[in-house]
Enzyme design. Structure first.
Site, PDB file in Angstrom:
ATOM      1  N   ASP A  67       1.070  -0.885  -0.088  1.00 17.99           N
ATOM      2  CA  ASP A  67      -0.349  -0.178  -0.284  1.00 17.99           C
ATOM      3  C   ASP A  67       0.764   1.443  -0.189  1.00 17.99           C
ATOM      4  O   ASP A  67       2.048   1.256  -0.062  1.00 17.99           O
ATOM      5  CB  ASP A  67      -0.907   0.229   0.797  1.00 17.99           C
ATOM      6  N   ASN A 136      -7.399  -3.136  14.679  1.00 22.23           N
ATOM      7  CA  ASN A 136      -9.115  -3.050  14.073  1.00 22.23           C
ATOM      8  C   ASN A 136      -9.333  -4.978  12.989  1.00 22.23           C
ATOM      9  O   ASN A 136     -10.497  -4.845  12.053  1.00 22.23           O
ATOM     10  CB  ASN A 136      -9.681  -2.380  13.295  1.00 22.23           C
ATOM     11  N   HIS A 138      -7.327  -5.248  10.207  1.00 17.06           N
ATOM     12  CA  HIS A 138      -7.294  -4.405   8.780  1.00 17.06           C
ATOM     13  C   HIS A 138      -5.980  -5.304   8.673  1.00 17.06           C
ATOM     14  O   HIS A 138      -4.586  -5.273   9.482  1.00 17.06           O
ATOM     15  CB  HIS A 138      -7.542  -3.927   8.666  1.00 17.06           C
ATOM     16  N   GLU A 143      -9.467  -2.342   5.477  1.00 20.22           N
ATOM     17  CA  GLU A 143     -10.689  -1.918   6.516  1.00 20.22           C
ATOM     18  C   GLU A 143     -11.812  -2.273   6.534  1.00 20.22           C
ATOM     19  O   GLU A 143     -11.648  -3.553   5.883  1.00 20.22           O
ATOM     20  CB  GLU A 143     -10.507  -0.861   6.888  1.00 20.22           C
TER      21      GLU A 143
HETATM   22  C1  F6R Z   1       1.061  -1.175   6.083  1.00 19.63           C
HETATM   23  C2  F6R Z   1       0.764  -2.293   6.497  1.00 19.63           C
HETATM   24  C3  F6R Z   1      -0.211  -2.419   7.680  1.00 19.63           C
HETATM   25  C4  F6R Z   1      -0.471  -2.764   8.437  1.00 19.63           C
HETATM   26  C5  F6R Z   1      -0.394  -2.604  10.229  1.00 19.63           C
HETATM   27  C6  F6R Z   1       0.614  -2.397  11.091  1.00 19.63           C
HETATM   28  O1  F6R Z   1       2.102  -1.691   4.663  1.00 19.63           O
HETATM   29  O2  F6R Z   1       0.171  -2.919   5.135  1.00 19.63           O
HETATM   30  O3  F6R Z   1      -1.787  -3.156   7.234  1.00 19.63           O
HETATM   31  O4  F6R Z   1       0.791  -3.670   8.507  1.00 19.63           O
HETATM   32  O5  F6R Z   1      -1.058  -1.431   9.571  1.00 19.63           O
HETATM   33  O6  F6R Z   1       1.128  -1.457  11.350  1.00 19.63           O
HETATM   34  P1  F6R Z   1       2.268  -1.865  11.851  1.00 19.63           P
HETATM   35  O7  F6R Z   1       3.426  -2.964  12.365  1.00 19.63           O
HETATM   36  O8  F6R Z   1       2.430  -0.236  12.667  1.00 19.63           O
HETATM   37  O9  F6R Z   1       2.072  -2.049  13.907  1.00 19.63           O
END
Ligand code: F6R
Length: 247
Positions: A67, A136, A138, A143
């Site tokens: 992303d 959450n 995701h 989401e």
């Molecule tokens: C990042 C991504 C997000 C993160 C998730 C956890 O490329 O796709 O889904 O993997 O938000 O983020 P952290 O590792 O910062 O807790």
């Protein structure tokens, strides 16, 4: 799905790298799916060490990131292109032209998403996808409520995700409200998936994803339907799991 519980974040990163290094040695022209955020930083550090000290070779590898924020230029310190260059690509022998990250500055964001899907397909699909998980549930920026057959698309970020990610920005108001993300359907086509989670803030999302029903309300729960998934979680992240898992 396979669940591995580790005693520390460092052990978790090592376990992830074991899988990555094995697959890269089996298939030097591997297609990797990569993630950003806090969780994979230890994994990238260890991959860099293996490259520098043991010659792990990225010269034939291709990567696709999950992303990117809409509106941030590649030189913005919070853009995912900047993150990947600093935390991995600048330190290994990958060809920059083989590293694919969605462009948050594309004039036509939908066309950028469609072209990303085409690039994944022409690379032969993703062999090994690394994922983190949001508090959450995701995965990437899919989401809760995202369709399980979704493809790469533009999303409005959930308030909880904006709050979680505000720690990376000087001012919370700077967190972009939109992003481009691989879809759940795109991720599910990866041949193998490794999901990393650490810390108590992820415990509820991990328990719901591993032991709860498969539902679009918890995007990571859909991974239960994938044939080759490993969740690598530290003790805090695993604290709400009820089953017995490999340690
Ligand atoms: C990042 C991504 C997000 C993160 C998730 C956890 O490329 O796709 O889904 O993997 O938000 O983020 P952290 O590792 O910062 O807790």
């Amino acid at each position: 799905m396979k669940v591995v519980i580790c005693s520390s974040y460092e052990e978790e990163s090592m376990k992830a790298v074991e899988i990555f290094a094995r697959r890269m040695r089996e298939k030097p022209n591997i297609v990797l799916g990569l993630a950003t955020g806090g969780t994979p930083v230890g994994t990238y550090k260890e991959l860099i060490r293996l490259h520098k000290e043991e010659g792990l070779d990225f010269s034939q590898a291709t990567t696709f990131n999950l992303d990117e924020y809409a509106g941030l230029s590649p030189s913005h310190p919070q853009s995912y292109r900047y993150f990947m260059d600093k935390n991995l690509f600048d330190e290994i022998n990958i060809k920059k032209e083989n590293t694919h990250i969605l462009s948050g500055l594309a004039e036509d964001l939908e066309a950028e998403c469609a072209s990303f899907e085409e690039r994944i397909a022409s690379a032969g699909g993703i062999d090994l996808q690394l994922l983190g998980i949001g508090s959450n549930g995701h995965i990437a920026f899919n989401e809760p409520g995202t369709a399980r057959n979704s493809r790469t698309h533009v999303v409005d970020l959930a308030e909880s995700t904006i709050r979680d990610n505000a720690r990376f920005f000087d001012d919370p108001s700077e967190v972009p409200r939109q992003a481009l993300t691989m879809g759940i359907g795109t991720i599910m086509e990866a041949r193998e998936i490794v999901l990393l989670a650490s810390g108590g803030g992820k415990a509820r999302a991990i328990a719901n994803s591993v032991e709860g029903p498969v539902t679009e309300e918890v995007p990571a729960s859909i991974l239960q339907d994938h044939a080759c998934v490993t969740f690598i979680v530290d003790k805090e992240g695993a604290s709400l799991l009820k089953g017995n898992y490999q340690t």
